[in-house]
Design an enzyme around this catalytic site. Structure first.
Site, PDB file in Angstrom:
ATOM      1  N   SER A 182       1.013  -1.246  -0.108  1.00  0.00           N
ATOM      2  CA  SER A 182       0.089   0.047  -0.140  1.00  0.00           C
ATOM      3  C   SER A 182       0.804   1.104  -0.127  1.00  0.00           C
ATOM      4  CB  SER A 182      -1.031   0.110   1.232  1.00  0.00           C
ATOM      5  OG  SER A 182      -1.885   1.078   0.887  1.00  0.00           O
TER       6      SER A 182
ATOM      7  N   HIS B   8      -2.525  -0.721  -3.460  1.00  0.00           N
ATOM      8  CA  HIS B   8      -3.570   0.127  -3.134  1.00  0.00           C
ATOM      9  C   HIS B   8      -3.124   1.369  -3.679  1.00  0.00           C
ATOM     10  CE1 HIS B   8      -4.453  -2.422   0.799  1.00  0.00           C
ATOM     11  NE2 HIS B   8      -4.939  -3.012  -0.336  1.00  0.00           N
TER      12      HIS B   8
ATOM     13  N   ASP C 200      -4.290  -5.008   5.478  1.00  0.00           N
ATOM     14  CA  ASP C 200      -4.656  -5.846   4.424  1.00  0.00           C
ATOM     15  C   ASP C 200      -3.576  -6.724   4.056  1.00  0.00           C
ATOM     16  OD1 ASP C 200      -6.141  -6.994   2.588  1.00  0.00           O
ATOM     17  OD2 ASP C 200      -5.450  -5.472   0.965  1.00  0.00           O
TER      18      ASP C 200
END
Length: 338
Positions: free
Chosen positions: A22, A49, A141
């Site tokens: 991310s 992300h 995540d």
């Protein structure tokens, strides 16, 4: 002959790498991809992300001047060694039996594509032939998916949180998989080259829950009955659809799902609830200001003969104005606390 030796003899080798990252991960992925040779003996899949509009651009920038082939994921593409496949915008990237599948299933941990569904699909279809890699990023995540992949026999690599620009994601992954190999970003590619084509470890288990959650990501099993099978009912509501949430516990990893399939880690749920609360405060402020405006217009059109009604409306307007000021103060305090 030991079981892992038998597997090696049967030709089972490490042939799949899954990379999730991310905030701050773009440059790490770029460094990894540029270090892989053209004849790299495994397939690589990447979930970053980023904004939906930025995903194709990220693929193009990272793929520029790389020795290994890069591509943007398309539904039905074959899984090919020597290829780096980047997740497409607004679709979960899933692995199937020898092919790629894109699914517009429910968001997980506030994202689509999310990292957990990719790892979970590899746990089902690649098992010990896969290596999950979690890079720098916010929230967590990838932690739950990495744990599920590890249980199925796959290997786990985590970027050292001490060097990660945003250490939350790799730190949470290490809590979920304590035995994960911890490497600096610059050493991950070298380790991938060492592992590619090596004998696959012994396979682990794939639970019914993992298979069920993979179906949910593909919009195949989003029912209340299936949600009840996975966890315990909570008093919390889903920030996305306002449905009830079930709590799923897996060792140190605690997650939540609603019956329509939206999934949250604890950190992601906290973030989503925070965003929902902010939206509701602004919606309430807008509603109050709208009521004040309407009442003031009504007062302007009233005559002195309507004294009692006019007085009641004036009091109501003042009450709404006081409420609006209180909401404004709450919003300011929340902004100062960030």
């Amino acid at each position: 002959m030991r079981q892992d030796d038998a597997q090696a003899a049967a030709g089972r080798t490490v042939d799949t790498f899954l990379i999730g990252g991310s905030a701050g991960a773009f440059n790490v992925v770029k460094e990894i991809v540029h270090a892989l040779p053209e004849d790299f003996g495994a397939a690589v899949f990447v979930v970053l992300h980023t904004g939906s509009a930025d995903l194709p651009r990220a693929h193009e920038i990272i793929g520029f001047r790389s020795a290994i082939r890069t591509r943007l994921a398309e539904d039905g593409q074959p899984i090919e060694k020597g290829t780096v496949t980047f997740a497409a915008p607004d679709r979960h990237l899933l692995l199937g039996r020898g092919h790629i599948h894109l699914a517009r299933g429910p968001r997980e941990n506030l994202f689509r594509p999310a990292i957990d569904p990719l790892f979970r699909s590899a746990a089902v279809y690649k098992r010990s032939q896969a290596v999950g890699i979690v890079l720098t990023g916010m929230l967590d995540d990838g932690a739950a998916g990495l744990r599920q992949l590890r249980r199925s026999g796959g290997l786990a690599i985590v970027q050292d949180p001490k060097e990660a620009p945003f250490p939350s994601m790799p730190a949470e992954a290490l809590k979920a998989v304590e035995e994960a190999e911890v490497l600096t970003g610059e050493k991950i590619a070298a380790r991938m080259i060492e592992l590619a084509g090596s004998p696959a470890p012994q396979e682990g288990e794939v639970t019914e829950q993992v298979e069920l959650e993979l179906m949910i990501a593909d919009l195949e099993a989003n029912t209340m009955a299936n949600a009840e099978r996975m966890g315990e009912l909570t008093p919390y509501n889903c920030p996305d659809c306002n449905g009830v949430l079930w709590e799923i516990k897996d060792g140190p990893v605690v997650r939540y799902r609603c019956h329509t399939g939206h999934a949250y880690s604890r950190l992601a749920l906290n973030e989503a609830q925070e965003e929902a609360l902010e939206r509701s405060l602004y919606e309430s402020l807008r509603a109050h200001r709208g009521r004040i405006s309407v009442i003031r217009r009504m007062l302007n059109d009233m005559t002195n003969d309507e004294g009692d009604a006019k007085k009641r409306l004036e009091e109501r307007a003042k009450s709404y104005e006081e409420d609006a000021r209180a909401i404004e103060m709450i919003i300011r305090k929340r902004a100062d606390a960030v």
